[in-house]
Scaffold this active site. Structure first.
Site, PDB file in Angstrom:
ATOM      1  N   LYS A 109      35.027  38.389  72.748  1.00 56.11           N
ATOM      2  CA  LYS A 109      35.592  39.902  72.266  1.00 56.11           C
ATOM      3  C   LYS A 109      35.590  40.595  73.649  1.00 56.11           C
ATOM      4  CE  LYS A 109      34.057  43.295  71.507  1.00 56.11           C
ATOM      5  NZ  LYS A 109      34.098  44.545  72.004  1.00 56.11           N
ATOM      6  N   THR A 165      31.245  40.368  81.126  1.00 57.63           N
ATOM      7  CA  THR A 165      32.050  41.698  81.069  1.00 57.63           C
ATOM      8  C   THR A 165      32.363  41.911  79.588  1.00 57.63           C
ATOM      9  OG1 THR A 165      33.913  40.704  82.111  1.00 57.63           O
ATOM     10  CG2 THR A 165      32.611  42.348  83.231  1.00 57.63           C
ATOM     11  N   GLU A 185      43.062  47.437  76.212  1.00 60.04           N
ATOM     12  CA  GLU A 185      43.372  48.486  75.213  1.00 60.04           C
ATOM     13  C   GLU A 185      44.803  49.320  75.710  1.00 60.04           C
ATOM     14  OE1 GLU A 185      38.976  49.815  73.678  1.00 60.04           O
ATOM     15  OE2 GLU A 185      39.597  50.666  75.266  1.00 60.04           O
TER      16      GLU A 185
END
Length: 413
Positions: A184, A195, A285
């Site tokens: 994820k 990370t 994002e």
């Protein structure tokens, strides 16, 4: 979790096969999200060997501290992961929540506390009530089966728009072994050992020391070569488990990471890690474009990577990519500020196969139209030669769009 799936998402989510020695269950525990799974339990039927790399943040979460302490024991029987709350910067309450979670899992699975591993992702600084989902965790231990890989990937999502899963088959000593992986990550992504959250399991029979060597080597050119926004999380965790079940099919025991017999396994494992890392970049994002940046001609490979990350983390470069603007001057800027040797008058830059700069100035054959056409692609390759030596490195990032600001501007609401 956003409802709009990234345009860079895979066309199809892979179906991961069962893997001998491990079972999975998920549940909606209501930790933060409503009407979605947010708790995952992975159960190892027999002690699995374990390796891990974790965030180098000086504000690491309570689960990261817990895992680091347990890693020395070298064996895993349970992994508990929750989304919605990072259990980071939560003081003594955070350590207590981690202990309660681990004790609940240990009792449910029937193992030692030292054989439980934890990970949490979500809001930083919010206390987590581990007792609120203790009964749920106990129930998961009873319902776990071998078919829950994609559900597990969904349960650990936060702002991710799709579950990140992948699988591979390798050969050790003539015997096929399986590797499954989930991950994820979409924001707060920058390389620093690990990370994001990612969990990889193989049924190969590999010692803990050999497993750790493989993971530590494999992470450098995969998870440690991606960046979305240059921010390193407090919760970064990448763990590799080996159940050893393939030994029953004749797979040899591996105790040396340099044993030639695992050459295929090493290659396949690193390919799987790269696949998961790239999926994270593709789900950055607000991302609309993936960018591969290769730097050559540096003083060393490490210097090349530093320069490449300087380019990849530049808001000006990333917004130019978002705007499909072939502004190669921003590449020059990012090279110049990286703090590594670069020969200005030998500098060469390519967008795709279009050379836009050479010998310290704009290419005499430069075509704005040709460069602009490259910038309209979904995947953009940028190459730079800094003209010093033979150091080379490749990193991956994504563009920076208005959606990134929108997603992070109201993340806690």
């Amino acid at each position: 979790m956003t409802e709009n799936v990234s345009p860079l998402a895979p066309e199809h989510i892979a179906e991961l096969p069962a893997l001998e020695g491990v079972r999975i269950a998920t549940a909606a525990a209501g930790i933060k999200y409503a009407d979605r799974t947010d708790l995952m339990l992975m159960v190892f039927d027999r002690p699995a060997t374990v390796a891990g790399v974790f965030t180098q943040s000086l504000c690491a979460s309570a689960p990261v501290d817990f895992c680091r302490a347990n890693l020395a024991g070298g064996a895993a029987r349970a992994l508990v992961v929750n989304s919605g709350n990072a259990n980071a910067f939560t003081g003594k309450k955070g350590s207590e929540a981690a202990r309660i979670t681990a004790e609940t899992a240990a009792a449910a699975v029937g193992c030692k506390l030292e054989e439980v591993f934890l990970a949490s992702t979500g809001v930083i600084g919010e206390p987590m009530d581990a007792g609120a989902f203790a009964d749920t965790l106990t129930a998961l231990a009873k319902s776990a089966d071998d078919a829950g890989w994609t559900d597990a990937a969904r349960a650990i999502m936060t702002t991710d728009t799709y579950p990140k899963v992948t699988t591979r088959t390798a050969v050790i000593g003539g015997v096929e072994v399986r590797i499954n992986g989930i991950a994820k990550g979409a924001g707060m992504i920058a390389p620093d050992m690990a990370t994001m959250l990612s969990f990889v399991v193989t049924d190969a029979d590999i010692s803990g020391d050999a497993l750790q060597s493989l993971l530590s080597e494999g992470v450098d050119s995969t998870f440690n070569a991606i960046t979305v926004d240059s921010d390193t999380s407090t919760s970064d965790t990448l763990m590799l488990f080996a159940t050893g079940a393939a030994a029953e099919r004749g797979a040899p025991r591996i105790s040396d990471a340099n044993d030639p017999i695992i050459a295929d396994f090493r290659s396949v494992l690193f390919d799987l890690l790269k696949d998961l890392a790239h999926q994270i970049v593709r789900d950055g994002e607000g991302a609309r474009k993936m960018v591969e940046i290769t730097v050559r001609g540096a003083a060393s490979d490490a210097a090349a990577k530093t320069i490449a990350l300087s380019i990849a983390n530049s808001p000006l470069v990333k917004t130019a990519v978002a705007g499909e603007d072939a502004n190669w001057g921003r590449i020059v800027m990012a090279v110049g500020k990286a703090g590594q040797q670069a020969h200005r008058d030998r500098l060469r830059i390519w967008f795709g196969d279009i050379r836009v700069a050479v010998d310290g100035e704009r290419d005499p054959d430069y075509s704005e139209d040709a460069a602009a056409a490259v910038m309209k692609r979904e995947k953009i390759d940028i190459a730079v030669d800094v003209g010093v030596s033979d150091g080379v490195a490749t990193v991956w990032t994504c563009d920076l769009t208005k959606d990134y600001v929108a997603i992070n501007g109201d993340y806690r609401s």
